[in-house]
Design an enzyme around this catalytic site. Structure first.
Site, mmCIF file in Angstrom:
data_model
loop_
_atom_site.group_PDB
_atom_site.id
_atom_site.type_symbol
_atom_site.label_atom_id
_atom_site.label_comp_id
_atom_site.label_asym_id
_atom_site.label_seq_id
_atom_site.Cartn_x
_atom_site.Cartn_y
_atom_site.Cartn_z
ATOM 1 N N ALA A 141 0.856 -1.201 0.000
ATOM 2 C CA ALA A 141 0.000 0.000 0.000
ATOM 3 C C ALA A 141 0.885 1.242 0.000
ATOM 4 C CB ALA A 141 -0.902 -0.005 1.225
ATOM 5 N N SER A 145 2.431 -2.305 4.299
ATOM 6 C CA SER A 145 2.517 -0.863 4.045
ATOM 7 C C SER A 145 3.830 -0.577 3.335
ATOM 8 C CB SER A 145 2.499 -0.100 5.364
ATOM 9 O OG SER A 145 3.718 -0.293 6.055
ATOM 10 N N ASP A 146 3.848 0.495 2.561
ATOM 11 C CA ASP A 146 5.149 0.986 2.136
ATOM 12 C C ASP A 146 5.866 1.430 3.407
ATOM 13 O OD1 ASP A 146 7.383 1.848 0.795
ATOM 14 O OD2 ASP A 146 6.308 3.065 -0.675
ATOM 15 N N TRP A 147 7.171 1.591 3.318
ATOM 16 C CA TRP A 147 7.985 1.806 4.517
ATOM 17 C C TRP A 147 7.647 3.153 5.189
ATOM 18 C CZ3 TRP A 147 8.151 -2.601 2.690
ATOM 19 C CH2 TRP A 147 9.005 -3.601 3.125
ATOM 20 N N GLY A 148 6.862 3.063 6.234
ATOM 21 C CA GLY A 148 6.457 4.283 6.927
ATOM 22 C C GLY A 148 5.136 4.848 6.441
#
Ligand code: BGC
Length: 763
Positions: A198, A231-234
């Site tokens: 995401a 999730s994308d990182w963060g």
């Protein structure tokens, strides 16, 4: 492992353990929970090589990653239009991921190239969702055939780097369905990626990582996704909302902060524990899928993959222009000197910056490849420019001009420097560095035979286009690009790549120009469905190179376009075939493209859309038949009235050709929609709409006939001369049916009219 068994494990876990499982243990691993037998698993970038970081990660690429093979980036592989080839590249990546014990490769990256400025365009495939979806599915099938997962990214609407963590992309439903969702849809339906990533941004006010519509309703319920969403990182904002929406795994580790939030929300009764169970079940499904199919014998053969990377790269190169200058006869005894000008001849630019950056195993430059091919004596080199800053080095320029002048041909290796294209920021303009443009101009003044070889992930302006005889687009072609370039330049390989995007004349021509990258934290996709060639071709604009363009050293003739039927229902499929002959003198491959057009439509549509492509390899004189199958979706647009795809009844055109602007054969087919669109009439419905519908016409027609519209309109139209008739017709056609009250003979009143309208709505 069967779902039932996974559920059994989940049932043994404490709430705290389950919450822990919902985020990574560090930058790259999922949690290990020994008590219930859950092993850790590692994920790694992606997409065009392995960026496995052994230590605590630094995803901006400062920390070292293992030495790996850098394959051509997405911009290049899409130009191959070759799903078999991309599948093989996926297999190589999967094999090396197995050897490195990676459960998931973070790719493919399939966001649509909305603007040439997006900093990550080099990782993305195309401006066209059909092509992006097919290439993505091939990549995923390849990697996953080795029992390693993929993470298709960045889902969804991450089409720029500017403010990517906060920007709210305003995209209407039809545009989402026709342009931004289909690449993901095709890949999920056809290749079943193990995971989906995401994106950071919001869509229409909601973070994608908190969107139930995108993460569950569309992804799982409509498309049947059965892996985990990370999730994308963060990219996590509200973790509890994320769990509710269907965001299973947060990456990287939140160091326990968000685990606590999950636990508290469940304890307070704000979050259904069953949703946490489901997230854990989704994650474990993949963790065990990988562990149970671990291939201990897999090897990461870097040398073999380096060679293979060159094989792929040559199929991705696009010959943009050739005024009879290519190929260069390096082998011929009488051939003179060839000047290789430009830094990228020696140190090619072959990948972009950011999370996809690979610590490359080996790099082959064009000069190296030329030497390996035995052409050392034929080549003279001058650096020409430095790409650290955009400033002409007069000494380097003068040397390059002298070198070019003394040679018989000058090949200038140019393109975008690292700093021009990277993750985290967008390009400021579409130009190449001024110092390189100047170099090309200056060399062209003293040398009539100039070829420019480009290295870039996205279109560039070419102010010098008319002053050079050949242009070769290498894109960012991976670590063995030099070999591929030499094979193409020398004619050992006949180029066959095609542009997966339009090269506009200038940036301002691009449809997103006025709305990229938006205002503050909002970007409106006001061009709607008119992205790339859908815009340029519909507007009949002049472009530098159209979508699908790419030349060859041979020629191809198209003939015998056949459709399996002239008329069909939207429940049928249509088979289309065309004969392609190599009418030139050397062997080569052609990318045959099929577009569908709906010239007469009730809705606004692009003038044509890609719905099929095929690569045909032919010896001189040989003919092969390319065959395509089209179903309803190939003819349909997304109709928001029914929240579904709809193909109107009517005549469609099948266009087959060598680019979106080089259509060689056409056929017409009649399609009949099996369902009618729902209509709802009010007293504001217009006469023309009512008269199109037999049922409504039978009720309203007599009243229209009996009314005195004609008389009134004729009176009003008096004095208009020859325009009177047209005006009357238009006034009738576009008048609301309530005009029976204003201009009727007095026999109609509102209640009567409403009763008729109610009957019109009953069918
Ligand atoms: C990028 C992703 C990447 C992730 C891990 C993010 O910043 O957007 O594409 O997979 O980092 O490196």
């Amino acid at each position: 492992m069967e779902r039932a068994k996974i559920r059994e494990i989940v049932s043994k876990m404490t709430l705290e353990e389950k919450a822990r499982m919902c985020s990574g243990s560090d930058f790259w691993h999922t949690e290990e929970i020994e008590r219930v037998g859950i092993p850790a698993s590692m994920v790694s970038d992606g997409p065009h090589g392995l960026r496995k970081q052994d230590m605590e990660g630094d995803h901006l690429g400062v920390n070292d990653s293992i030495v790996a093979v850098c394959f051509p980036a997405g911009c290049a592989t899409a130009a191959s239009f070759d799903t078999e080839l991309v599948g093989k590249m996926g297999q190589a990546l999967g094999e090396s991921a197995q050897a490195e014990d990676l459960s998931v490769v973070l790719g493919p990256a399939v966001n649509i190239k909305r603007s040439p400025l997006c900093g990550r365009n080099f990782e993305y495939y195309s401006e066209d969702p059909y092509l992006a979806g097919k290439i993505a599915a091939a990549y995923i099938n390849g990697v996953q055939s080795k029992n390693v997962g993929t993470s298709i990214k960045h889902y969804l609407g991450n089409n720029q780097e500017t403010r990517r963590l906060t920007v709210d992309a305003k995209i209407d439903e039809r545009t989402l369905r026709e342009i931004y969702l289909p690449a993901f849809e095709e890949a999920v339906k056809e290749a079943k990626p193990w995971t989906v990533m995401a994106s950071y941004n919001k869509i229409n006010g909601e973070h994608t990582s908190e969107s139930r519509k995108f993460l569950t309703d569309i992804l799982r319920d409509e498309w049947g996704f059965d892996g985990y969403v990370m999730s994308d990182w963060g990219a996590v904002c509200n973790r509890v909302e994320g769990i509710r929406a269907g965001l299973d795994l947060e990456m990287p580790s939140s160091k326990g902060v968000r685990d606590k939030q999950i636990v508290e929300a469940v304890q307070k009764g704000e979050l259904d524990e069953a949703l946490v169970d489901l997230a854990v079940e989704n994650i474990l499904n993949i963790v065990f899928r990988y562990k149970e199919s671990k291939d201990a014998s897999a090897v990461f053969d870097r040398k073999a993959q380096h060679e293979f990377s060159g094989e792929i790269a040559k199929q991705c190169i696009v010959l943009l222009k050739n005024d009879g200058i290519l190929p260069i006869a390096f082998e011929a005894k009488q051939a003179g000197k060839v000047a290789f000008i430009g830094k990228y001849a020696k140190t090619p630019r072959f990948q972009g910056g950011g999370s996809s950056h690979i610590t490359s195993f080996d790099v082959t430059s064009a000069i190296q490849a030329a030497e390996d091919m035995g052409f050392k004596d034929k080549i003279v080199y001058a650096q020409g420019y430095d790409d650290k800053e955009d400033k002409t080095d007069e000494a380097l320029l003068a040397e390059a001009v002298e070198t070019a002048k003394a040679a018989d041909v000058a090949v200038i290796f140019a393109g975008l420097p690292d700093a021009f294209e990277s993750e985290a920021y967008d390009r400021q303009h579409m130009r190449m560095p001024d110092c390189q443009n100047r170099l090309i101009e200056e060399v062209a003044k003293v040398q009539p035979n100039v070829i420019v070889v480009l290295h870039n992930g996205s279109p560039v302006e070419m102010p010098w286009i008319d002053k050079v005889k050949g242009i070769v687009e290498s894109y960012l072609g991976g670590e063995n690009i030099g070999l591929a370039q030499m094979e193409v330049l020398s004619g050992r390989f006949n180029p066959c790549g095609k542009l997966p995007e339009t090269f506009p004349l200038k940036l301002a021509d691009n449809p997103s120009f006025l709305n990229f990258p938006g205002e503050g934290n909002v970007v409106e996709y006001r061009e709607g469905i008119f992205v790339g060639y859908r815009y340029y071709d519909t507007k009949e604009m002049e472009v530098l190179f159209p979508f699908g363009h790419g030349l060859s050293y041979t020629e191809f003739a198209y003939a015998n376009l056949k459709v399996s039927k002239d008329s069909l229902s939207d429940t049928d499929t249509l088979t289309v075939s065309v004969d392609v002959t190599n009418s030139g003198k050397v062997a080569g491959s052609e990318i045959v493209q099929l577009y569908v057009a709906d010239p007469v439509s009730d809705v606004i549509r692009p003038v044509k859309e890609l719905k099929g492509f095929a690569k045909v390899t032919l010896e001189p004189g040989e003919t092969k038949t390319a065959t395509f199958t089209l179903d309803k979706r190939a003819f349909a647009y997304y109709e928001t009235k029914i929240n579904d795809w709809y193909a109107e009844s009517g005549e469609y055109e099948i266009l087959v050709g060598a680019s979106s602007r080089d259509i060689r054969c056409r056929a017409k087919v009649k399609l009949t929609a099996s369902k009618k669109l729902p209509v709802f009439y009010t007293i504001d419905s217009t006469f023309c709409d009512v008269m199109k519908d037999e049922h409504a016409k039978s009720l309203m027609g007599p009243i229209i006939e009996a009314g005195r519209m004609e008389e009134v309109n004729t009176t009003q139209g008096e004095g208009l001369g020859s325009a009177a008739e047209e005006m009357n017709e238009a006034m009738q056609a576009f008048a609301p049916i309530r005009n029976c009250l204003s201009f009727g003979n007095g026999s109609m009143d509102e209640a009567k009219l409403q009763a008729i309208v109610d009957k019109m709505n009953q069918r």
